[in-house]
Design a protein around this motif. Structure first.
Motif, PDB file in Angstrom:
ATOM      1  N   ALA A 652       0.832  -1.210   0.000  1.00  0.00           N
ATOM      2  CA  ALA A 652       0.000   0.000   0.000  1.00  0.00           C
ATOM      3  C   ALA A 652       0.863   1.255   0.000  1.00  0.00           C
ATOM      4  N   LYS A 653       1.910   1.248   0.805  1.00  0.00           N
ATOM      5  CA  LYS A 653       2.765   2.433   0.885  1.00  0.00           C
ATOM      6  C   LYS A 653       3.522   2.675  -0.418  1.00  0.00           C
ATOM      7  N   SER A 654       3.878   1.617  -1.129  1.00  0.00           N
ATOM      8  CA  SER A 654       4.683   1.780  -2.339  1.00  0.00           C
ATOM      9  C   SER A 654       3.849   2.033  -3.593  1.00  0.00           C
ATOM     10  N   THR A 655       2.574   1.773  -3.500  1.00  0.00           N
ATOM     11  CA  THR A 655       1.729   1.947  -4.690  1.00  0.00           C
ATOM     12  C   THR A 655       0.572   2.917  -4.441  1.00  0.00           C
ATOM     13  N   THR A 656      -0.428   2.469  -3.731  1.00  0.00           N
ATOM     14  CA  THR A 656      -1.674   3.245  -3.567  1.00  0.00           C
ATOM     15  C   THR A 656      -1.436   4.580  -2.875  1.00  0.00           C
ATOM     16  N   ARG A 657      -0.565   4.587  -1.866  1.00  0.00           N
ATOM     17  CA  ARG A 657      -0.383   5.814  -1.092  1.00  0.00           C
ATOM     18  C   ARG A 657       0.443   6.858  -1.818  1.00  0.00           C
ATOM     19  N   VAL A 658       1.253   6.497  -2.813  1.00  0.00           N
ATOM     20  CA  VAL A 658       2.203   7.421  -3.440  1.00  0.00           C
ATOM     21  C   VAL A 658       1.515   8.667  -4.021  1.00  0.00           C
ATOM     22  N   PRO A 659       0.535   8.533  -4.895  1.00  0.00           N
ATOM     23  CA  PRO A 659      -0.090   9.746  -5.447  1.00  0.00           C
ATOM     24  C   PRO A 659      -0.831  10.581  -4.390  1.00  0.00           C
ATOM     25  N   LEU A 660      -1.402   9.871  -3.383  1.00  0.00           N
ATOM     26  CA  LEU A 660      -2.080  10.625  -2.317  1.00  0.00           C
ATOM     27  C   LEU A 660      -1.075  11.445  -1.522  1.00  0.00           C
ATOM     28  N   LEU A 661       0.088  10.847  -1.258  1.00  0.00           N
ATOM     29  CA  LEU A 661       1.130  11.562  -0.528  1.00  0.00           C
ATOM     30  C   LEU A 661       1.660  12.736  -1.345  1.00  0.00           C
ATOM     31  N   LYS A 662       1.741  12.548  -2.675  1.00  0.00           N
ATOM     32  CA  LYS A 662       2.184  13.651  -3.537  1.00  0.00           C
ATOM     33  C   LYS A 662       1.206  14.832  -3.491  1.00  0.00           C
ATOM     34  N   LEU A 663      -0.078  14.520  -3.389  1.00  0.00           N
ATOM     35  CA  LEU A 663      -1.056  15.612  -3.254  1.00  0.00           C
ATOM     36  C   LEU A 663      -0.831  16.390  -1.964  1.00  0.00           C
ATOM     37  N   VAL A 664      -0.531  15.638  -0.878  1.00  0.00           N
ATOM     38  CA  VAL A 664      -0.293  16.312   0.404  1.00  0.00           C
ATOM     39  C   VAL A 664       0.954  17.172   0.325  1.00  0.00           C
ATOM     40  N   ASP A 665       1.983  16.656  -0.341  1.00  0.00           N
ATOM     41  CA  ASP A 665       3.258  17.377  -0.416  1.00  0.00           C
ATOM     42  C   ASP A 665       3.347  18.277  -1.645  1.00  0.00           C
ATOM     43  N   PHE A 666       2.257  18.461  -2.357  1.00  0.00           N
ATOM     44  CA  PHE A 666       2.302  19.216  -3.622  1.00  0.00           C
ATOM     45  C   PHE A 666       2.784  20.646  -3.374  1.00  0.00           C
ATOM     46  N   ASP A 667       3.775  21.043  -4.158  1.00  0.00           N
ATOM     47  CA  ASP A 667       4.308  22.406  -4.085  1.00  0.00           C
ATOM     48  C   ASP A 667       4.575  22.868  -5.506  1.00  0.00           C
ATOM     49  N   LYS A 668       3.895  23.911  -5.912  1.00  0.00           N
ATOM     50  CA  LYS A 668       3.995  24.395  -7.289  1.00  0.00           C
ATOM     51  C   LYS A 668       5.409  24.822  -7.642  1.00  0.00           C
ATOM     52  N   SER A 669       6.112  25.441  -6.709  1.00  0.00           N
ATOM     53  CA  SER A 669       7.451  25.968  -7.001  1.00  0.00           C
ATOM     54  C   SER A 669       8.437  24.843  -7.293  1.00  0.00           C
TER      55      SER A 669
END
Length: 716
Positions: A652-669
């Motif tokens: 789960a951590k290596s697949t399903t959670r990756v894009p969700l975590l990217k949304l949390v850490d999303f930074d435009k800069s």
């Protein structure tokens, strides 16, 4: 007739006494004279200097005043006094000596001999001439009587002065039949000035009659080119300077002078006359006089709108000082004309409060039945109706800007009562103001009133956007019956089911109930009507999948795919709504959420690389703070899934959670710094598409939040 050199010397040496007689302090002893006030209000611009004796003789009274003032001379006195001052100032006095052989015309001899201190006849001849004056005057031969009086005046002496009775008798003959149709105005003026000069008291009735009857309805207040305002002012000057003359003229006489000045365009002089009457003489002029001056002040071509407004305000001040109550004067026509002038002035000065106050005062007046005073004031003239309409329109606009829906509604309701027809923009502003304040019942009532006037053919039909706004407000307020009613009258009025916004509102109704199948039916109906659903339509449908207790992640994902196949790109509101639909605790929903997050990140990276055109709220796919909240909740849901044994934690951590975590850490800069590593193909929108998106953005602004319990679930 021949005049010897000795006679000329006698005439010229006596002219000094002639001048001094008019400039003596006694002639200016009254401080409250109308002519002094009018002179102070007259123009001070330098006048063209007269070049001859006859130029001065031909100047009317007010021009004599202005010339005197322009050269620093005192501008108060009779016509003869003012002329003498100007002649002396410009060196135009008739100082000429003739030889015994010189011939002069009878007119020149008469002019030069018209001085005092010359005795050319004995007592018997004087009495005979006096008897002829009285005789001619008594039978109404005013022309002959005035000529005889002039001859008598030239033949007087200290022992045989012309008696006051002779002047009065001739003046009475001149005053018959309204100054003989104003033809006797000039002779009457000269007689009044002679009587004032000699210190004779002027009968009150004759004084008032002469002034009033010298004024007509022609140009310059003349009557068949006779008399006029200048003659009347000269008479007033002579009367006021006579013994007891400062109290001789009545308020009716002064009022007629003020009205004549106003109609002649001399607004400052007319207002100065009103001030003299009210402030100095404690008169209460009739409302018709105030009305004449106020109307003229509103139409003065020599002043701008602000100056006109200030003049009318000053007139209103004098009206109150004269003892009138603005709340009562609308009962008579003159009072309504005054209030109408005040409203016109208020509109020119953009003084909305004053304009509305005057109309309210008119409405309070009794005695206007069956109409109301404010209605009569507003419809008194085209200018008054225009001013009233603009004042109400601006006041309603200001009330709407301040979100004061009660005031806006009240003003709108007053307009038809005052025979004023609101424009379509006014109706729309009030409806929108009520809708912004979530007053669905009042908004619906106003819309129905609007439609009743439409049926009478008095106003234009409301556009579809107005119906949509009211329907949307009824939906927000939970007024289902009103919603149906407004939709029905829209169909009857516009012969249409509505436009894109109307369908979107209907979608929202079903989305609130979680009715996904119903939303699908609406979308199919839109396509049948030739309307392509937009991002708002699809986002609202996905919102039905996110209804608490009825969440359907698979359906939300399906609608994302469908909107893409129709060429409609989701925005961050759409993605947030789809992610919210996945929060049902199921592992399958978490997988779908991970897939949706991946798609959102791809669109966000593309947007950073290529940019977008239009409203960010409508077009942008960049994750916002609520996106991160949803992503954290989904990761927590995923954690619950692996704790319950539904999925391996490491997987789960290596697949399903990756894009969700990217949304949390999303930074435009950060993405902007690394975007050069990955080449992204950008689609370029054409101008038509940009324009269409801007129109959809306006529709998007009309819709509100779908779920009040979770207001960020879907923006529709």
């Amino acid at each position: 007739m021949r005049v010897s050199t000795a006679a000329w010397v006698c005439i010229l040496t006596s002219s000094a006494g002639f001048t001094n007689a008019f400039t003596s302090p006694n002639s200016l002893s009254t401080p409250t004279r109308l002519t002094a006030t009018v002179e102070a209000a007259s123009e001070t611009a330098a006048a063209v200097a007269p070049s001859s004796f006859h130029d001065v003789q031909n100047l009317p009274y007010r021009q004599l005043q202005r010339h005197c003032k322009s050269v620093g001379l005192e501008a108060v006195g009779s016509t003869a006094v003012l002329r003498t001052r100007l002649l002396s100032h410009y060196g135009l006095m008739r100082v000429k000596k003739f030889d015994s052989g010189d011939e002069e015309t009878s007119q020149e001899v008469e002019e030069l001999c018209a001085t005092e201190g010359i005795t050319l006849c004995d007592e018997a001849e004087f009495k005979s001439l006096l008897s002829q004056v009285v005789s001619k005057a008594s039978i109404g031969h005013w022309k002959t009587a005035t000529r005889k009086l002039k001859q008598l005046d030239k033949r007087k002496s200290a022992e045989n002065p012309v008696p006051a009775e002779a002047y009065e008798t001739v003046l009475e003959a001149c005053a018959i039949d309204r100054l003989n149709g104003a033809r006797a105005s000039e002779p009457a003026r000269k007689i009044l000035e002679d009587m004032s000069e000699k210190g004779y008291a002027i009968p009150v009735e004759l004084a008032n009659s002469c002034v009033k009857n010298s004024l007509g309805d022609g140009p310059g207040a003349t009557h068949d080119d006779c008399g006029g305002i200048d003659v009347a002012l000269a008479m007033v000057a002579a009367i006021e300077s006579s013994p007891g003359g400062d109290k001789s003229l009545t308020d009716e006489t002064y009022g007629k002078v003020a009205s004549a000045l106003a109609k002649d365009g001399s607004i400052d002089e007319a207002i100065a006359t009103l001030r003299t009457m009210v402030v100095e003489k404690f008169f209460s002029p009739s409302l018709s006089v105030f009305a004449d001056v106020a109307k003229a002040a509103c139409n003065s071509a020599d002043k701008d709108d602000t100056q006109q407004g200030e003049d009318v305000l000053q007139i209103l001040t004098y009206i109150k000082a004269a003892g009138y109550e603005l709340d009562n004067i609308a009962a008579i026509e003159a009072g309504r004309e005054i209030l109408a002038s005040g409203v016109i002035a208020a509109e020119k000065m953009d003084n909305l409060a004053l304009g509305l106050r005057l109309l309210t005062a008119a409405a309070k007046a009794e005695g206007c039945a069956p109409d109301s005073g404010d209605d009569l004031v507003a419809s008194s003239s085209t200018a008054a109706q225009r001013a009233c309409t603009l004042i109400h329109k601006r006041a309603i606009g200001k009330a709407c800007e301040d979100s004061n829906w009660k005031l806006a509604v009240k003003l709108l309701e007053l307009m038809p009562k005052r025979s004023l027809m609101p424009a379509t923009s006014v109706w729309r502003n009030v409806v929108q103001c009520c809708c912004k304040n979530e007053k669905s019942k009042k908004a619906t009532a106003i819309l129905l009133d609007w439609l009743s006037l439409v049926n009478e053919g008095k106003v234009d039909k409301p556009p579809v956007s107005v119906f949509n706004t009211v329907v949307n407000t009824c939906e927000v307020c939970g007024e289902e019956d009103l919603t149906v009613k407004v939709l029905d009258v829209m169909k009857q009025t516009l012969d249409t089911e509505g436009n894109m916004v109307t369908f979107n509102i209907a979608l929202k109704r079903l989305a609130k109930l979680g009715n996904v199948i119903g939303c699908e039916g609406i979308l199919i109906g839109m396509l049948k009507e030739g309307l392509e659903p937009n991002v708002v339509s699809y986002t609202t449908t996905i919102g039905a999948c996110a209804k608490e207790g009825m969440k359907n992640a698979a359906a939300a994902s399906m609608w994302l795919e469908r909107m893409r196949t129709r060429g409609v790109q989701p925005n961050f509101h759409t993605y947030n709504t789809a992610l919210a639909a996945c929060l049902d605790g199921k592992l399958e929903s978490t997988f779908i959420a991970s897939k949706i997050a991946t798609e959102m990140l791809e669109d966000a990276e593309k947007e950073i690389a290529c940019g977008f055109q239009g409203s960010a709220r409508f077009k942008s796919t960049l994750p916002d703070s609520y996106t991160k909240v949803l992503a954290r909740q989904l990761m927590k849901q995923l954690r619950d899934n692996w704790r319950s044994g539904d999925i391996d934690m490491a997987l789960a951590k290596s697949t399903t959670r990756v894009p969700l975590l990217k949304l949390v850490d999303f930074d435009k800069s950060i993405i902007e710094e690394t975007k050069s590593v990955k080449e992204i193909q950008c689609d370029i929108e054409d101008e038509d598409e940009v324009k269409e998106n801007e129109e959809k953005d306006l529709e998007f602004d009309l819709l509100k939040e779908l779920h009040k319990d979770d207001h960020r679930t879907a923006m529709v």
